[in-house]
Design a protein around this motif. Structure first.
Motif, PDB file in Angstrom:
ATOM      1  N   ALA A 151       0.809  -1.228   0.000  1.00 41.72           N
ATOM      2  CA  ALA A 151       0.000   0.000   0.000  1.00 41.72           C
ATOM      3  C   ALA A 151       0.836   1.268   0.000  1.00 41.72           C
ATOM      4  O   ALA A 151       0.287   2.365  -0.106  1.00 41.72           O
ATOM      5  CB  ALA A 151      -0.923   0.008   1.216  1.00 41.72           C
ATOM      6  N   LEU A 152       2.152   1.150   0.128  1.00 41.86           N
ATOM      7  CA  LEU A 152       2.980   2.344   0.298  1.00 41.86           C
ATOM      8  C   LEU A 152       2.845   3.321  -0.864  1.00 41.86           C
ATOM      9  O   LEU A 152       2.788   4.538  -0.660  1.00 41.86           O
ATOM     10  CB  LEU A 152       4.447   1.948   0.487  1.00 41.86           C
ATOM     11  N   ALA A 153       2.808   2.805  -2.091  1.00 42.85           N
ATOM     12  CA  ALA A 153       2.717   3.709  -3.248  1.00 42.85           C
ATOM     13  C   ALA A 153       1.433   4.523  -3.193  1.00 42.85           C
ATOM     14  O   ALA A 153       1.440   5.737  -3.449  1.00 42.85           O
ATOM     15  CB  ALA A 153       2.798   2.911  -4.548  1.00 42.85           C
ATOM     16  N   GLY A 154       0.321   3.872  -2.848  1.00 45.45           N
ATOM     17  CA  GLY A 154      -0.942   4.597  -2.749  1.00 45.45           C
ATOM     18  C   GLY A 154      -0.958   5.588  -1.603  1.00 45.45           C
ATOM     19  O   GLY A 154      -1.540   6.671  -1.713  1.00 45.45           O
ATOM     20  N   PHE A 155      -0.312   5.232  -0.495  1.00 44.69           N
ATOM     21  CA  PHE A 155      -0.214   6.164   0.626  1.00 44.69           C
ATOM     22  C   PHE A 155       0.557   7.419   0.205  1.00 44.69           C
ATOM     23  O   PHE A 155       0.156   8.543   0.498  1.00 44.69           O
ATOM     24  CB  PHE A 155       0.481   5.506   1.811  1.00 44.69           C
ATOM     25  N   ARG A 156       1.683   7.199  -0.470  1.00 46.92           N
ATOM     26  CA  ARG A 156       2.489   8.348  -0.920  1.00 46.92           C
ATOM     27  C   ARG A 156       1.681   9.225  -1.870  1.00 46.92           C
ATOM     28  O   ARG A 156       1.709  10.465  -1.772  1.00 46.92           O
ATOM     29  CB  ARG A 156       3.753   7.854  -1.629  1.00 46.92           C
ATOM     30  N   THR A 157       0.973   8.591  -2.799  1.00 51.20           N
ATOM     31  CA  THR A 157       0.188   9.350  -3.772  1.00 51.20           C
ATOM     32  C   THR A 157      -0.863  10.205  -3.077  1.00 51.20           C
ATOM     33  O   THR A 157      -1.062  11.380  -3.424  1.00 51.20           O
ATOM     34  CB  THR A 157      -0.487   8.396  -4.767  1.00 51.20           C
ATOM     35  N   ALA A 158      -1.530   9.629  -2.092  1.00 50.43           N
ATOM     36  CA  ALA A 158      -2.565  10.377  -1.380  1.00 50.43           C
ATOM     37  C   ALA A 158      -1.976  11.574  -0.651  1.00 50.43           C
ATOM     38  O   ALA A 158      -2.500  12.690  -0.725  1.00 50.43           O
ATOM     39  CB  ALA A 158      -3.292   9.455  -0.401  1.00 50.43           C
ATOM     40  N   VAL A 159      -0.868  11.375   0.056  1.00 53.21           N
ATOM     41  CA  VAL A 159      -0.266  12.469   0.820  1.00 53.21           C
ATOM     42  C   VAL A 159       0.246  13.558  -0.112  1.00 53.21           C
ATOM     43  O   VAL A 159       0.064  14.758   0.138  1.00 53.21           O
ATOM     44  CB  VAL A 159       0.873  11.937   1.716  1.00 53.21           C
ATOM     45  N   ARG A 160       0.894  13.151  -1.199  1.00 57.64           N
ATOM     46  CA  ARG A 160       1.415  14.156  -2.141  1.00 57.64           C
ATOM     47  C   ARG A 160       0.291  14.961  -2.780  1.00 57.64           C
ATOM     48  O   ARG A 160       0.443  16.163  -3.025  1.00 57.64           O
ATOM     49  CB  ARG A 160       2.262  13.459  -3.202  1.00 57.64           C
ATOM     50  N   ALA A 161      -0.831  14.304  -3.061  1.00 59.73           N
ATOM     51  CA  ALA A 161      -1.963  15.025  -3.642  1.00 59.73           C
ATOM     52  C   ALA A 161      -2.483  16.079  -2.668  1.00 59.73           C
ATOM     53  O   ALA A 161      -2.769  17.218  -3.058  1.00 59.73           O
ATOM     54  CB  ALA A 161      -3.076  14.038  -4.010  1.00 59.73           C
ATOM     55  N   HIS A 162      -2.605  15.714  -1.402  1.00 62.68           N
ATOM     56  CA  HIS A 162      -3.063  16.686  -0.400  1.00 62.68           C
ATOM     57  C   HIS A 162      -2.043  17.805  -0.239  1.00 62.68           C
ATOM     58  O   HIS A 162      -2.427  18.981  -0.108  1.00 62.68           O
ATOM     59  CB  HIS A 162      -3.298  15.990   0.935  1.00 62.68           C
ATOM     60  N   ARG A 163      -0.774  17.459  -0.248  1.00 66.72           N
ATOM     61  CA  ARG A 163       0.264  18.487  -0.090  1.00 66.72           C
ATOM     62  C   ARG A 163       0.230  19.480  -1.239  1.00 66.72           C
ATOM     63  O   ARG A 163       0.319  20.698  -1.034  1.00 66.72           O
ATOM     64  CB  ARG A 163       1.648  17.838  -0.013  1.00 66.72           C
ATOM     65  N   SER A 164       0.110  18.972  -2.465  1.00 72.79           N
ATOM     66  CA  SER A 164       0.144  19.858  -3.626  1.00 72.79           C
ATOM     67  C   SER A 164      -1.055  20.795  -3.665  1.00 72.79           C
ATOM     68  O   SER A 164      -0.972  21.897  -4.219  1.00 72.79           O
ATOM     69  CB  SER A 164       0.196  19.032  -4.915  1.00 72.79           C
ATOM     70  N   ALA A 165      -2.175  20.359  -3.067  1.00 69.71           N
ATOM     71  CA  ALA A 165      -3.378  21.191  -3.085  1.00 69.71           C
ATOM     72  C   ALA A 165      -3.454  22.149  -1.905  1.00 69.71           C
ATOM     73  O   ALA A 165      -4.232  23.104  -1.930  1.00 69.71           O
ATOM     74  CB  ALA A 165      -4.618  20.302  -3.103  1.00 69.71           C
ATOM     75  N   ALA A 166      -2.645  21.905  -0.864  1.00 73.86           N
ATOM     76  CA  ALA A 166      -2.810  22.626   0.398  1.00 73.86           C
ATOM     77  C   ALA A 166      -2.683  24.136   0.251  1.00 73.86           C
ATOM     78  O   ALA A 166      -3.521  24.900   0.735  1.00 73.86           O
ATOM     79  CB  ALA A 166      -1.807  22.107   1.424  1.00 73.86           C
ATOM     80  N   ALA A 167      -1.615  24.587  -0.392  1.00 75.61           N
ATOM     81  CA  ALA A 167      -1.393  26.034  -0.494  1.00 75.61           C
ATOM     82  C   ALA A 167      -2.521  26.708  -1.260  1.00 75.61           C
ATOM     83  O   ALA A 167      -2.981  27.798  -0.902  1.00 75.61           O
ATOM     84  CB  ALA A 167      -0.049  26.299  -1.167  1.00 75.61           C
TER      85      ALA A 167
END
Length: 552
Positions: A151-167
């Protein structure tokens, strides 16, 4: 002894304070966001235990509100233990962060300096939630609940998506700040910028660093709760929690095997009706060559859903006594959030956005089957989720705990109703086209196989490969979708997927009982009102209400 209604008031106040979507439904300002800490879970557990003690075992046994309080308080009471059995950065688990964006931050209205300060406080809560995710992951590892490598790849994808949208989503546009004076506007903009740069983005980076570092180094190779210390016991508890009636995982597994076999035989019959004498694999190749099997673009998907909605709408009054007043429609998911989700989700209407929507996954359309579109949209909107969630939220006679607070927690009711509602399409004649009928049966078998795979992964020691092979043989999903679903069952939402078919089975069992006892006096509209009119309930209480109606 305190009355169930008073306890419901207390529980509702807690939910209203700690679950922002409920405050929004009630038209109240959101004053805090959940931070996802074990301290929060422990405080909620203490409240749950106090409510159960005050409710007692015999209090208003016939009361629907007592049943809801008992079920929800019981869930809270075990929350400090259950806290450790979910990974906060899994795609569906981190959906809460998405809901903060869509329901709290984007529609936030600024009128005074107090609003600006509240906005900054909420942004701080969001930041703390991301920090808490890193803390929780480390705490899980200390207890032997280590990250699952698949599941690590999907976890990374989810976190990166939230990070990129945060600002983007935390910085309100200047046009939204026109009502603020210069000082308040400046303090808000500067405060948000500092929070993003100094705390939020570093918090996301710390989560990613943990996943790539200690998390990856100690990751386990398998998936499923059963591989962890205490995981089997936790899974059994989750099965009961999601089912909302007593059932053992082994019985769930056997039920799933039987239903998959029945549905496979029904699919064979439909193929024969169309004059096809080959096997299922050959029929799948024929369907894949049919242009209706694939959508060329997301708008085609939306139009397909709208066409099926238009077909069911004229029949609604023949089957239901009450319609929800809220409008409904379809809308694509935010593309950056689609990778970790197989399908999409129903978004109920709220005061600031009074339309119920099915937010569908518009990605990977070359591999995403459209054959089950009719069954899916009947599940998500009419007469499925929208028809019970929107109407009960509009019912002023219901306690708000029943009308709004219980729906998410009582998944077997919500998802079971939606599955039952979708299956009404057979009686309504909405699956007259063999292609749609085949798709509806495929959808049912997809849901039924979850009973097999979820229990197999989390309790029976199934490997990811075994689960993938079984699911590939019993669905028409692409390899990518199969992989996504299996990770959902084994690493994201263990036992949650069981609620769909288990609820479906219970609703049809109760309807069968009513039809048998009433004979020619059976009225499907009255039956639907009996099971919908009291709002979301544990299925034990739905069964009680149906039996009470039959005895009158």
């Amino acid at each position: 002894m305190t009355s169930p209604s008073e306890l419901a008031d207390e529980l509702w106040a807690h939910l209203l304070r700690t679950q922002p979507q409920l405050a929004l439904h009630a038209g109240e300002p959101v004053t805090q966001l959940p931070r996802g800490t074990h301290e929060e879970a422990s405080e909620a557990a203490a409240l749950g235990r106090r409510l159960l003690a005050r409710l007692g075992s015999e209090a208003d046994a016939d009361s629907s509100i007592a049943a809801v309080v008992r079920e929800l308080a019981g869930n809270l009471a075990g929350g400090d233990d259950d806290f450790w059995w979910s990974f906060p950065i899994a795609p569906y688990q981190s959906y809460g962060w998405t809901s903060f964006v869509q329901q709290v931050f984007r529609p936030f209205t600024f009128a005074t300096g107090d609003d600006a300060r509240r906005y900054l406080s909420l942004a701080g809560d969001f930041t703390h939630a991301v920090k808490a995710a890193r803390t929780k992951l480390a705490g899980q590892a200390e207890q032997g609940i280590r990250l699952p490598r698949p599941a690590l790849a999907g976890f990374r994808t989810a976190v990166r998506a939230h990070r990129s949208a945060a600002a983007e989503f935390l910085r309100p546009a200047e046009s939204r700040l026109a009502c603020l004076d210069a000082a308040a506007r400046g303090a808000l903009v500067d405060g948000v910028d500092r929070l993003i740069a100094d705390e939020l983005l570093p918090a996301f980076d710390a989560v990613l660093a943990y996943v790539d570092g200690p998390g990856a180094q100690s990751a386990v190779e398998g998936i499923g709760l059963g591989q962890y210390p205490g995981g089997a016991v936790a899974y059994r508890r989750l099965v009961r929690q999601y089912a909302t009636y007593p059932i053992e995982p082994a019985d769930v597994h056997e039920l799933g095997l039987a239903r998959v076999q029945q549905l496979t035989e029904q699919l064979t019959e439909v193929r024969r009706e169309t004059g096809f004498d080959g096997d299922e694999a050959a029929y799948r190749l024929r369907l894949e060559a049919d242009p209706r099997f694939h959508a060329p673009d997301p708008e085609y998907v939306a139009e397909t859903y709208r066409r099926h909605i238009a077909a069911v709408e004229p029949q609604v009054d023949q089957w239901f006594q009450v319609r929800p007043r809220a409008a409904y429609g379809v809308h694509r998911l935010d593309p950056e959030l689609e990778a970790g989700m197989t399908f999409g989700y129903y978004e109920p209407p709220i005061a600031t956005n009074p339309v119920g929507r099915y937010r569908f996954n518009g990605s990977g359309l070359a591999d995403r089957a459209q054959i089950s579109a009719a069954a899916l949209i009947f599940h998500e909107l009419v007469p499925g989720h929208h028809f019970h969630l929107a109407r009960q939220a509009e019912d002023a006679s219901l306690h708000p705990l029943q009308a709004q607070g219980a729906a998410e927690a009582l998944g077997a009711y919500s998802e079971g109703w939606a599955e039952y509602a979708a299956s009404l399409g057979f009686e309504m004649g909405l699956f007259a086209d063999p292609w749609d009928r085949y798709g509806a049966l495929l959808h049912q078998r997809f849901v039924a196989q979850r009973l097999v795979v979820d229990t197999g992964l989390n309790l029976l020691g199934w490997s990811e490969d075994k689960a993938r092979a079984y699911m590939a043989s019993t669905t028409m999903e692409s390899p990518a979708q199969v992989a996504s679903e299996i990770l959902r069952y084994g690493t994201d939402l263990p036992a949650q997927s069981l609620s769909y078919r288990l609820g479906f089975e219970k609703f049809w069992q109760l309807r069968g009982t009513a039809e048998q006892e009433l004979g020619s006096r059976f009225d499907v509209r009255e039956f639907h009102e009996t099971v919908l009119g009291a709002g979301s309930l544990p299925l034990t209480a739905v069964e009680h209400n149906v039996k009470a109606a039959l005895s009158r």
